[in-house]
Design a protein around this motif. Structure first.
Motif, PDB file in Angstrom:
ATOM      1  N   VAL A 198      48.357  28.503 -47.189  1.00 27.84           N
ATOM      2  CA  VAL A 198      49.083  27.455 -47.894  1.00 27.84           C
ATOM      3  C   VAL A 198      49.789  26.617 -46.837  1.00 27.84           C
ATOM      4  N   VAL A 199      49.763  25.302 -47.000  1.00 22.40           N
ATOM      5  CA  VAL A 199      50.431  24.395 -46.065  1.00 22.40           C
ATOM      6  C   VAL A 199      51.418  23.536 -46.848  1.00 22.40           C
ATOM      7  N   ARG A 200      52.667  23.513 -46.356  1.00 19.59           N
ATOM      8  CA  ARG A 200      53.718  22.693 -46.953  1.00 19.59           C
ATOM      9  C   ARG A 200      54.314  21.812 -45.856  1.00 19.59           C
ATOM     10  N   ALA A 201      54.568  20.554 -46.185  1.00 18.71           N
ATOM     11  CA  ALA A 201      55.153  19.637 -45.210  1.00 18.71           C
ATOM     12  C   ALA A 201      56.313  18.886 -45.831  1.00 18.71           C
ATOM     13  N   LYS A 202      57.281  18.604 -44.996  1.00 16.64           N
ATOM     14  CA  LYS A 202      58.399  17.741 -45.401  1.00 16.64           C
ATOM     15  C   LYS A 202      58.962  17.113 -44.137  1.00 16.64           C
ATOM     16  N   GLY A 203      58.930  15.791 -44.102  1.00 13.74           N
ATOM     17  CA  GLY A 203      59.488  15.093 -42.944  1.00 13.74           C
ATOM     18  C   GLY A 203      58.799  15.504 -41.663  1.00 13.74           C
ATOM     19  N   ASN A 204      59.564  16.035 -40.723  1.00 13.56           N
ATOM     20  CA  ASN A 204      59.033  16.410 -39.414  1.00 13.56           C
ATOM     21  C   ASN A 204      58.714  17.890 -39.287  1.00 13.56           C
ATOM     22  N   GLU A 205      58.623  18.600 -40.406  1.00 12.94           N
ATOM     23  CA  GLU A 205      58.303  20.024 -40.387  1.00 12.94           C
ATOM     24  C   GLU A 205      57.091  20.318 -41.253  1.00 12.94           C
ATOM     25  N   LEU A 206      56.226  21.175 -40.743  1.00 13.62           N
ATOM     26  CA  LEU A 206      55.069  21.641 -41.490  1.00 13.62           C
ATOM     27  C   LEU A 206      55.057  23.157 -41.384  1.00 13.62           C
ATOM     28  N   ARG A 207      54.859  23.800 -42.517  1.00 17.24           N
ATOM     29  CA  ARG A 207      54.820  25.263 -42.534  1.00 17.24           C
ATOM     30  C   ARG A 207      53.448  25.723 -42.985  1.00 17.24           C
ATOM     31  N   GLU A 239      54.309  30.044 -40.010  1.00 12.94           N
ATOM     32  CA  GLU A 239      54.556  29.379 -38.729  1.00 12.94           C
ATOM     33  C   GLU A 239      55.057  27.983 -39.045  1.00 12.94           C
ATOM     34  N   GLN A 240      56.077  27.564 -38.320  1.00 10.76           N
ATOM     35  CA  GLN A 240      56.675  26.244 -38.535  1.00 10.76           C
ATOM     36  C   GLN A 240      56.313  25.339 -37.368  1.00 10.76           C
ATOM     37  N   LEU A 241      55.691  24.207 -37.673  1.00 11.28           N
ATOM     38  CA  LEU A 241      55.276  23.238 -36.671  1.00 11.28           C
ATOM     39  C   LEU A 241      56.147  21.996 -36.772  1.00 11.28           C
ATOM     40  N   LYS A 242      56.213  21.245 -35.675  1.00 11.62           N
ATOM     41  CA  LYS A 242      56.990  19.999 -35.625  1.00 11.62           C
ATOM     42  C   LYS A 242      56.040  18.822 -35.457  1.00 11.62           C
ATOM     43  N   ARG A 243      56.341  17.735 -36.161  1.00  7.75           N
ATOM     44  CA  ARG A 243      55.521  16.524 -36.056  1.00  7.75           C
ATOM     45  C   ARG A 243      55.680  15.910 -34.663  1.00  7.75           C
ATOM     46  N   VAL A 244      54.571  15.428 -34.108  1.00  4.46           N
ATOM     47  CA  VAL A 244      54.596  14.686 -32.850  1.00  4.46           C
ATOM     48  C   VAL A 244      53.877  13.362 -33.075  1.00  4.46           C
ATOM     49  N   GLU A 245      54.286  12.365 -32.325  1.00  5.06           N
ATOM     50  CA  GLU A 245      53.704  11.026 -32.479  1.00  5.06           C
ATOM     51  C   GLU A 245      52.423  10.830 -31.677  1.00  5.06           C
ATOM     52  N   ARG A 246      52.302  11.596 -30.572  1.00  6.53           N
ATOM     53  CA  ARG A 246      51.104  11.441 -29.737  1.00  6.53           C
ATOM     54  C   ARG A 246      50.837  12.757 -29.025  1.00  6.53           C
TER      55      ARG A 246
END
Length: 140
Positions: free
Chosen positions: A101-110, A124-131
């Motif tokens: 299952v993948v959930r996202a909000k703002g700059n966090e994706l779980r 696992e918690q990931l952070k959004r990156v621009e490049r």
């Protein structure tokens, strides 16, 4: 209106909101793994545009025997309520596929991987990156 009734109405209203995700498109984009060793791109799957796929597009080990560039780590069939569901996630560290299952909000994706039921999984918690980082480069 009594205080008890107002509190009950407030709690019921809060419970009716989605728990984490803003919408189906929120998960799309580039996401840095928790250890900072890989970037995963979530986008519509090439073979099924209504599904969401996650692919490693940058790996700190690119060009070495440990290279995971191009590995698909998630494929989820549909967005329902608050998350992308009905699919799998792959962990290249242990070479295993799990329900996911993948959930996202703002700059966090779980990303939640589990066997059986979701509550018995690991997130696992990931952070959004621009490049992508400049080096090393994944070969395309």
């Amino acid at each position: 209106m009594t205080l008890r009734f107002r509190l009950l109405a407030l709690v019921c209203g809060a419970l009716s909101l989605p728990a984490y995700a803003d919408g189906a498109d929120e998960a799309k984009g580039l996401w840095m793994a928790p250890e900072g060793d890989a970037v995963i791109q979530f986008a519509p799957c090439a073979e099924t545009a209504s599904a969401l796929c996650g692919t490693i597009v940058w790996d700190k080990d690119a060009g070495t025997p440990a290279d995971t560039c191009g590995v698909r780590i998630a494929q989820l069939a549909r967005f329902e309520k608050d998350a992308w569901r009905d699919g799998w996630v792959y962990d290249p560290r242990d070479d295993r596929k799990y329900k996911g299952v993948v959930r996202a909000k703002g700059n966090e994706l779980r990303i939640r991987a589990f066997v059986g039921v979701e509550v018995l999984g690991q997130t696992e918690q990931l952070k959004r990156v621009e490049r992508l980082p400049d080096a090393p480069q994944c070969k395309r």
